[in-house]
Design an enzyme around this catalytic site. Structure first.
Site, short mmCIF file in Angstrom:
data_model
loop_
_atom_site.label_atom_id
_atom_site.label_comp_id
_atom_site.label_asym_id
_atom_site.label_seq_id
_atom_site.Cartn_x
_atom_site.Cartn_y
_atom_site.Cartn_z
N HIS A 22 0.82 -1.56 -0.37
CA HIS A 22 0.25 -0.06 0.04
C HIS A 22 0.73 1.49 0.04
O HIS A 22 2.08 1.34 1.07
CB HIS A 22 -0.85 -0.08 1.19
CG HIS A 22 -1.90 1.16 1.42
ND1 HIS A 22 -2.17 1.65 2.96
CD2 HIS A 22 -2.34 1.49 0.37
CE1 HIS A 22 -2.60 3.02 2.24
NE2 HIS A 22 -2.93 3.15 0.79
N ASP A 68 -5.03 3.72 -4.90
CA ASP A 68 -5.14 4.47 -3.59
C ASP A 68 -5.93 5.35 -3.60
O ASP A 68 -5.89 6.21 -4.28
CB ASP A 68 -3.78 4.67 -2.66
CG ASP A 68 -3.63 5.70 -1.43
OD1 ASP A 68 -4.65 5.55 -0.75
OD2 ASP A 68 -2.47 5.39 -0.68
N TYR A 114 10.02 13.37 -13.64
CA TYR A 114 10.49 12.27 -13.48
C TYR A 114 11.62 12.05 -12.42
O TYR A 114 11.72 10.51 -12.23
CB TYR A 114 12.09 12.57 -14.46
CG TYR A 114 11.79 12.97 -16.44
CD1 TYR A 114 11.02 12.16 -16.69
CD2 TYR A 114 12.43 13.86 -17.05
CE1 TYR A 114 11.27 12.00 -18.23
CE2 TYR A 114 12.33 15.13 -18.04
CZ TYR A 114 12.14 13.62 -18.13
OH TYR A 114 11.44 13.38 -19.78
#
Length: 149
Positions: A22, A68, A114
Site C-alpha cells: 500500500h 489508493d 521524472y
C-alpha cells in the site's frame, strides 16, 4: 498463459505487482520515456517492458492493482510542456480506465514527473508511440472480506 490473468501481465510484472505494498507506486510510460536510466533509481531497479499501448497497459494492470483512494494524487500524468492544461489523446483514452476505478488524474510538470518516477517501485515501458503517455499509479489496499454474510 494463465486463466483469468491478462496476457500482457508478464511474469516480471506480476511479481512486481504482487510485491508492491500500500502506497508503493508503479509508473507506466511511453516508448520515448527514459525508462532505463529512471528505473535504475527505483526499488525494482530495472525497466519492465510490455508490448502494447499505454491505455492497454493501464487496463491490464488495473485488473489486479487497487488504486489508493485515501489521498488525492493517486494517479498522475506528465503535463504537456508549454501547455499544462492540454489533455493528450493517450491520456484521455487511459482516463476511462482510471475513472472506472473512481480515480482522477493529476498533472505533473515533466521534470517533477521524472523525479517522482525515480522514487517509484518500478517502471513499466510500453510500445506507446504517442507523446505524454506516462502515468504514476499509487497502489491501494484490498479490504478484508465482509464477515457478516
Amino acid at each position: 498463459m494463465l486463466k483469468g490473468i491478462d496476457p500482457f501481465l508478464n511474469p516480471e510484472l506480476l511479481q512486481v505487482l504482487a510485491a508492491m505494498g500500500h502506497g508503493d507506486e508503479i509508473v507506466l510510460v511511453d516508448a520515448n520515456f527514459p525508462a532505463e536510466s529512471v528505473a535504475r533509481e527505483t526499488v525494482h531497479g530495472l525497466a519492465i517492458r510490455i508490448d502494447c499501448s499505454v491505455p492497454r497497459a493501464v487496463e491490464a494492470v488495473l485488473t489486479l492493482l487497487p488504486i489508493d483512494n485515501f489521498e488525492p494524487g493517486a494517479v498522475r500524468c506528465m503535463e504537456v510542456v508549454g501547455d499544462p492544461q492540454a489533455v493528450p489523446e493517450v491520456v484521455a483514452e487511459a482516463s476511462l480506465f482510471f475513472a472506472a476505478e473512481g480515480a482522477d488524474i493529476t498533472g505533473v510538470p515533466r521534470f517533477d514527473f521524472y523525479d517522482e518516477a525515480k522514487r517509484a517501485y518500478a517502471i513499466v515501458q510500453t510500445a506507446e508511440r504517442r507523446l505524454y503517455g506516462n502515468f504514476i499509479i499509487r497502489k491501494g489496499v484490498i479490504s478484508p472480506p465482509d464477515r457478516t454474510a
